[in-house]
Design an enzyme around this catalytic site. Structure first.
Site, PDB file in Angstrom:
ATOM      1  N   ARG A  43     -16.271 -14.422 -33.557  1.00 17.18           N
ATOM      2  CA  ARG A  43     -15.182 -13.457 -33.428  1.00 17.18           C
ATOM      3  C   ARG A  43     -14.093 -13.688 -34.479  1.00 17.18           C
ATOM      4  O   ARG A  43     -13.463 -12.740 -34.930  1.00 17.18           O
ATOM      5  CB  ARG A  43     -14.589 -13.507 -32.017  1.00 17.18           C
ATOM      6  CG  ARG A  43     -15.493 -12.819 -31.022  1.00 17.18           C
ATOM      7  CD  ARG A  43     -14.949 -12.882 -29.633  1.00 17.18           C
ATOM      8  NE  ARG A  43     -15.603 -11.888 -28.783  1.00 17.18           N
ATOM      9  CZ  ARG A  43     -15.408 -11.791 -27.490  1.00 17.18           C
ATOM     10  NH1 ARG A  43     -14.581 -12.613 -26.872  1.00 17.18           N
ATOM     11  NH2 ARG A  43     -16.024 -10.861 -26.800  1.00 17.18           N
ATOM     12  N   GLY A 353     -21.904 -12.012 -25.230  1.00 13.27           N
ATOM     13  CA  GLY A 353     -21.511 -13.374 -25.592  1.00 13.27           C
ATOM     14  C   GLY A 353     -22.681 -14.306 -25.790  1.00 13.27           C
ATOM     15  O   GLY A 353     -22.915 -14.826 -26.890  1.00 13.27           O
ATOM     16  N   GLY A 376     -18.264  -7.033 -22.627  1.00 14.35           N
ATOM     17  CA  GLY A 376     -17.948  -5.883 -21.781  1.00 14.35           C
ATOM     18  C   GLY A 376     -17.657  -4.628 -22.599  1.00 14.35           C
ATOM     19  O   GLY A 376     -18.072  -3.520 -22.221  1.00 14.35           O
TER      20      GLY A 376
HETATM   21  P1  ADP Z   1     -24.340 -11.799 -22.217  1.00 16.02           P
HETATM   22  O1  ADP Z   1     -23.126 -12.721 -22.193  1.00 16.02           O
HETATM   23  O2  ADP Z   1     -25.171 -12.013 -23.447  1.00 16.02           O
HETATM   24  O3  ADP Z   1     -23.979 -10.366 -21.983  1.00 16.02           O
HETATM   25  P2  ADP Z   1     -24.829 -12.284 -19.428  1.00 16.02           P
HETATM   26  O4  ADP Z   1     -23.488 -12.946 -19.315  1.00 16.02           O
HETATM   27  O5  ADP Z   1     -25.054 -11.016 -18.741  1.00 16.02           O
HETATM   28  O6  ADP Z   1     -25.245 -12.185 -20.978  1.00 16.02           O
HETATM   29  O7  ADP Z   1     -25.919 -13.261 -18.834  1.00 16.02           O
HETATM   30  C1  ADP Z   1     -26.102 -14.520 -19.339  1.00 16.02           C
HETATM   31  C2  ADP Z   1     -26.505 -15.458 -18.246  1.00 16.02           C
HETATM   32  O8  ADP Z   1     -27.654 -15.013 -17.544  1.00 16.02           O
HETATM   33  C3  ADP Z   1     -26.842 -16.798 -18.837  1.00 16.02           C
HETATM   34  O9  ADP Z   1     -25.873 -17.721 -18.436  1.00 16.02           O
HETATM   35  C4  ADP Z   1     -28.221 -17.108 -18.266  1.00 16.02           C
HETATM   36  O10 ADP Z   1     -28.366 -18.425 -17.856  1.00 16.02           O
HETATM   37  C5  ADP Z   1     -28.323 -16.179 -17.080  1.00 16.02           C
HETATM   38  N1  ADP Z   1     -29.728 -15.931 -16.736  1.00 16.02           N
HETATM   39  C6  ADP Z   1     -30.663 -15.332 -17.486  1.00 16.02           C
HETATM   40  N2  ADP Z   1     -31.848 -15.344 -16.863  1.00 16.02           N
HETATM   41  C7  ADP Z   1     -31.673 -15.990 -15.687  1.00 16.02           C
HETATM   42  C8  ADP Z   1     -32.527 -16.320 -14.592  1.00 16.02           C
HETATM   43  N3  ADP Z   1     -33.811 -15.982 -14.596  1.00 16.02           N
HETATM   44  N4  ADP Z   1     -31.977 -16.962 -13.535  1.00 16.02           N
HETATM   45  C9  ADP Z   1     -30.666 -17.292 -13.525  1.00 16.02           C
HETATM   46  N5  ADP Z   1     -29.805 -17.002 -14.519  1.00 16.02           N
HETATM   47  C10 ADP Z   1     -30.309 -16.366 -15.592  1.00 16.02           C
HETATM   48  C1  3PG Z   2     -14.470 -10.667 -23.784  1.00 14.74           C
HETATM   49  O1  3PG Z   2     -14.708 -11.852 -23.961  1.00 14.74           O
HETATM   50  O2  3PG Z   2     -15.320  -9.872 -23.353  1.00 14.74           O
HETATM   51  C2  3PG Z   2     -13.122 -10.133 -24.212  1.00 14.74           C
HETATM   52  O3  3PG Z   2     -12.426 -11.061 -24.984  1.00 14.74           O
HETATM   53  C3  3PG Z   2     -12.318  -9.689 -23.018  1.00 14.74           C
HETATM   54  O4  3PG Z   2     -12.047 -10.775 -22.190  1.00 14.74           O
HETATM   55  P1  3PG Z   2     -11.786 -10.523 -20.638  1.00 14.74           P
HETATM   56  O5  3PG Z   2     -13.108 -10.152 -20.024  1.00 14.74           O
HETATM   57  O6  3PG Z   2     -11.219 -11.819 -20.113  1.00 14.74           O
HETATM   58  O7  3PG Z   2     -10.799  -9.386 -20.532  1.00 14.74           O
HETATM   59 MG    MG Z   3     -21.937 -13.564 -20.671  1.00 14.53          MG
END
Ligand code: ADP
Ligand code: 3PG
Ligand code: MG
Length: 413
Positions: A43, A353, A376
């Site tokens: 970022r 992320g 998000g």
């Molecule tokens: P991103 O940040 O890329 O959008 P998310 O935050 O939605 O992704 O999801 C990421 C999380 O999903 C990771 O911490 C990962 O460990 C979890 N995850 C993926 N597959 C599984 C699974 N089969 N069981 C439990 N957690 C999982």
């Molecule tokens: C993110 O990491 O998605 C942005 O920096 C926004 O953060 P927030 O979900 O804490 O508002």
């Molecule tokens: Mg995530």
């Protein structure tokens, strides 16, 4: 969302020389829980073109961001100081740091800056007024500056004082990162190329419903992985053992499957373990997961199938790891998706992320058409929602420019 029609920093031309620019960036970078070190600086790096542009034109560049969720109180571990230090390394020049984001001292520091200098303000979210979008706080933020530039795409889905409120008090334009994000992500939302394959993974169906719904209209195939796959599989009556299931989202999963008319593809094999842990022994399971087992990654057959679909696609979007990637033995499926996208000749867009982190870990970021800095924000954009920060910029400018062919930025977009 329609192609963005907002002014960018380029439209300010030479007017910025010597002037104070209040620039909202998203420096909300992941930190190591134990050491507090920045684990991924994507970022910060992605904001550099706009910062450099302002610096090269002798603007006084004042950067503001949030870091983490301190909930309106000062939290030393979430100070922007270490971010300012990393920025200084990346810019290879000194960067100032202000111990707050508003107040007399900040105004004084800004007033004393010379053209071409950069100052990072302390975490915006140390003040509850930031997230409350308090107009007085927004006015106060704006008070030290001549122009407002928003380049915080990752925070564009938040209507906060620094992303929305402040546009009411200063001439407001977008930075190059916001423009780049909108241009690439618009490819997925407006006239996508086909075959269009979307991959959706991660932890929860709940977080991604909007994006799934929207993608079902636009995409030809939606390949599901990660924990959310088990809610869909359970709805279909396939045993998922002790895998993570959102019981209250089963009906919704059913509705999405019906609506998908065959576009949703679910994993047909899995890597499982009896419990989640660093030394978990992965067990390959086809179709039915027995009781006592947790599905933690897509299996080799599924990975092969997904790779084939990706290879033949003209447009691929990916959000969310397809397995428990924090444990190495369950990161294999996610790595295969990343590599398949890297070798795909079509347009490949990655967002989220954890997803962006693994792409960078593998050094594949340059092989993708676009790695979004938004989690998000990226999902909301793909879901067709209007992002409040972008709407505020549109409102502020009402002058066509983003998407103009004759206004290429430093990154060529
Ligand atoms: P991103 O940040 O890329 O959008 P998310 O935050 O939605 O992704 O999801 C990421 C999380 O999903 C990771 O911490 C990962 O460990 C979890 N995850 C993926 N597959 C599984 C699974 N089969 N069981 C439990 N957690 C999982
Ligand atoms: C993110 O990491 O998605 C942005 O920096 C926004 O953060 P927030 O979900 O804490 O508002
Ligand atoms: Mg995530």
């Amino acid at each position: 969302m329609e192609t963005m029609a907002v002014r960018t920093i380029q439209d300010l031309g030479d007017a910025i020389a010597g002037k104070a620019i209040l620039m909202r960036v998203d420096f909300n970078v992941p930190l190591d829980k134990k050491t507090g070190r920045i684990t991924n600086d994507l970022r910060i790096r992605q904001a550099l073109p706009t910062i450099r542009y302002a610096v090269e034109r002798s603007a006084r560049t004042v950067l503001m961001s949030h870091l983490g969720r301190p909930r309106g109180k000062a939290a030393p571990e979430l100070s922007m100081k270490k971010v300012a230090e990393r920025l200084s390394e990346l810019l290879d020049s000194s960067v100032g740091f202000a111990p707050d984001c508003v107040g007399h001292e900040v105004r004084k520091m800004v007033a004393e800056m010379a053209g071409g200098e950069v100052l990072v303000l302390e975490n915006l979210r140390f003040h509850p007024e930031e997230e409350d979008n308090d107009p007085e706080f927004a006015r106060e933020l704006a008070s030290a500056a001549d122009f407002y530039v928003n380049d915080a795409f990752g925070t564009a889905h938040r209507a906060h004082a620094s992303t929305e409120g402040v546009t009411k008090f200063l001439p407001s334009v977008a930075g190059f990162l916001i423009r780049k994000e909108v241009q690439y992500l618009s490819k997925a939302t407006e006239q996508p190329e086909h075959p269009f394959v979307a991959i959706m993974g991660g932890a929860k169906v709940k977080d991604k419903i909007g994006a799934i719904r929207n993608l079902l209209d636009a995409a030809d195939l939606l390949l599901i992985g990660g924990a959310m796959a088990y809610t869909f599989l359970k709805y279909r009556g396939i045993p998922v053992g002790d895998s993570m299931v959102e019981e209250d989202k089963l009906e919704l999963a059913g509705e999405l499957l019906r609506r998908a008319g065959g576009k949703i593809v679910l994993p047909c094999d899995h890597l499982c373990a009896e419990e989640i842990g660093e030394d978990a022994e992965p067990v390959a399971v086809e179709r039915e997961i027995p009781d006592g087992m947790i599905g933690l990654d897509i299996g080799p057959k599924t990975a092969g199938l997904y790779e084939k679909e990706i290879a033949g696609a003209r447009l691929v979007t990916w959000n969310g790891p397809v397995g428990y990637m924090e444990i190495d033995v369950f990161a294999g499926g996610t790595r295969r998706i990343a590599r398949a996208m890297a070798s795909c000749a079509g347009t490949c867009i990655v967002g989220g992320g954890e997803t962006a982190e693994i792409v960078e870990e593998l050094g594949l970021q340059d092989e993708m058409s676009h790695v979004s800095t938004g989690g998000g924000a990226c999902l909301d954009f793909l879901a067709g929602k209007q992002l409040p920060a972008l709407a505020a910029l549109q409102q502020a400018g009402k002058v066509e420019c983003c998407g103009d062919q004759d206004s290429a930025g430093p990154d060529g977009c």
